[in-house]
Design an enzyme around this catalytic site. Structure first.
Site, PDB file in Angstrom:
ATOM      1  N   HIS A  54     -14.105   3.121   6.075  1.00 27.93           N
ATOM      2  CA  HIS A  54     -14.603   2.264   4.995  1.00 27.93           C
ATOM      3  C   HIS A  54     -15.469   1.172   5.596  1.00 27.93           C
ATOM      4  O   HIS A  54     -15.599   1.069   6.811  1.00 27.93           O
ATOM      5  CB  HIS A  54     -13.453   1.707   4.149  1.00 27.93           C
ATOM      6  CG  HIS A  54     -12.518   0.779   4.863  1.00 27.93           C
ATOM      7  ND1 HIS A  54     -11.676   1.187   5.878  1.00 27.93           N
ATOM      8  CD2 HIS A  54     -12.278  -0.563   4.709  1.00 27.93           C
ATOM      9  CE1 HIS A  54     -10.962   0.158   6.304  1.00 27.93           C
ATOM     10  NE2 HIS A  54     -11.309  -0.918   5.607  1.00 27.93           N
ATOM     11  N   HIS A  56     -15.513  -2.250   5.717  1.00 23.30           N
ATOM     12  CA  HIS A  56     -15.147  -3.601   6.147  1.00 23.30           C
ATOM     13  C   HIS A  56     -15.582  -3.856   7.592  1.00 23.30           C
ATOM     14  O   HIS A  56     -15.555  -2.949   8.436  1.00 23.30           O
ATOM     15  CB  HIS A  56     -13.646  -3.831   5.988  1.00 23.30           C
ATOM     16  CG  HIS A  56     -13.230  -4.013   4.557  1.00 23.30           C
ATOM     17  ND1 HIS A  56     -11.938  -3.863   4.133  1.00 23.30           N
ATOM     18  CD2 HIS A  56     -13.964  -4.347   3.455  1.00 23.30           C
ATOM     19  CE1 HIS A  56     -11.878  -4.097   2.826  1.00 23.30           C
ATOM     20  NE2 HIS A  56     -13.088  -4.388   2.392  1.00 23.30           N
ATOM     21  N   ASP A 137      -7.239   1.729   6.379  1.00 23.08           N
ATOM     22  CA  ASP A 137      -6.372   0.720   5.780  1.00 23.08           C
ATOM     23  C   ASP A 137      -5.724   1.214   4.491  1.00 23.08           C
ATOM     24  O   ASP A 137      -5.306   0.410   3.653  1.00 23.08           O
ATOM     25  CB  ASP A 137      -7.174  -0.554   5.480  1.00 23.08           C
ATOM     26  CG  ASP A 137      -7.543  -1.327   6.731  1.00 23.08           C
ATOM     27  OD1 ASP A 137      -7.120  -0.931   7.831  1.00 23.08           O
ATOM     28  OD2 ASP A 137      -8.276  -2.327   6.612  1.00 23.08           O
ATOM     29  N   HIS A 175      -4.156  -1.090  11.874  1.00 18.27           N
ATOM     30  CA  HIS A 175      -3.673  -2.443  12.161  1.00 18.27           C
ATOM     31  C   HIS A 175      -2.217  -2.423  12.613  1.00 18.27           C
ATOM     32  O   HIS A 175      -1.438  -1.560  12.201  1.00 18.27           O
ATOM     33  CB  HIS A 175      -3.791  -3.351  10.934  1.00 18.27           C
ATOM     34  CG  HIS A 175      -5.191  -3.670  10.544  1.00 18.27           C
ATOM     35  ND1 HIS A 175      -5.892  -4.726  11.088  1.00 18.27           N
ATOM     36  CD2 HIS A 175      -6.035  -3.069   9.661  1.00 18.27           C
ATOM     37  CE1 HIS A 175      -7.101  -4.777  10.542  1.00 18.27           C
ATOM     38  NE2 HIS A 175      -7.223  -3.774   9.691  1.00 18.27           N
TER      39      HIS A 175
END
Length: 257
Positions: A54, A56, A137, A175
């Site tokens: 994505h 980001h 994410d 993450h």
């Protein structure tokens, strides 16, 4: 295909895919370029692809510098992210396939965190695992991404796709959020013995600086509240028997945790 985990920034992971036989590499979500370049130099490998999940910045921030170093590489990302991914050349849809060396990955369209999020699933068996999932994410170890551009219904559908994969799939999420995620999970699913044991193991690992990624999908199905919207204890915590509303209320509780 070997997967090399590169910790960067405060809590991000970049994943370098390495084909030792061909001595080529691909990178998933390069937040920054230099750690990738350092590892490529160490391996003496050529970077041939960037697989973005994505748009980001902590997932695409290294794209431009890597393209400068390897101008012939190909940047893959979701078709609906057109214009938001630096250097994107391939625009992917649900069911498309990507190739890296002899490995073939399947593209899953998993909106929710963002409207255009995709994941890459390589189903080949490696090291006793039933596949490798690079989910950005969307799914975290013990949690899931915030809903910035998507709806709860979209996220439930996306997580349902992931939940349908084999239990021994490795989950390479982007993450290191696991400890905090499991603290929340215990607050809504505190009688889950598997979850309590997992929390203890993760706490001990983090205390000595060990990574908790990758996870394994079967463990997520047993302990991650955002894959367990149909479990009575979670429905009770959310005060709903509707799967989307249960998920939405749990996600809202986590946002305030």
């Amino acid at each position: 295909m070997q997967v090399i985990r590169l910790p960067v920034l405060s809590d991000n992971y970049i994943f370098l895919l390495w084909d030792e036989i061909r001595n080529i590499a691909a990178v998933v979500d390069p937040a920054v370029a230099q750690p990738v370049l350092n590892k490529l130099h160490e391996l003496k490998a050529e970077l041939v692809a960037i697989f973005n999940t994505h748009h980001h910045s902590d997932h695409v921030g290294g794209n431009r510098e890597l393209i400068q170093e390897f101008p012939s590489l190909t940047v893959y990302a979701g078709a609906e992210d057109k214009g938001r991914i630096p250097g994107q050349k391939v625009f992917l849809y649900e069911g498309d396939r990507v190739t890296f060396g002899s490995s073939i990955g399947e593209v899953l369209f998993v909106p929710g965190h963002t409207r255009a999020h995709i994941a890459y699933y390589f189903p080949e068996v490696t090291a006793g695992y039933g596949g490798e999932l690079f989910c950005g994410d969307t799914l975290f170890a013990g949690g899931c991404g915030r809903l910035f551009e998507g709806t709860p219904a979209q996220m439930v559908d996306s997580l349902s796709k992931i939940r349908s994969l084999p239990d021994n799939t490795r989950v390479w999420c982007a993450h290191e959020y696991t400890l905090k995620n499991l603290q929340f999970a215990l607050s809504v699913d505190g009688d889950n013995e598997v979850l309590k044991n997992r929390y203890t193991q993760v706490r001990n690992s983090r205390n000595i600086g060990e990574a908790t990624v990758p996870s394994v999908l079967g463990i997520e199905k047993s302990t991650n509240p955002f894959l367990r919207w149909d479990i009575p204890a979670l429905q009770l915590a959310a005060k709903s028997s509707d799967r989307t509303q249960t998920f939405a209320r749990l996600r809202g509780m986590k946002d305030q945790f």
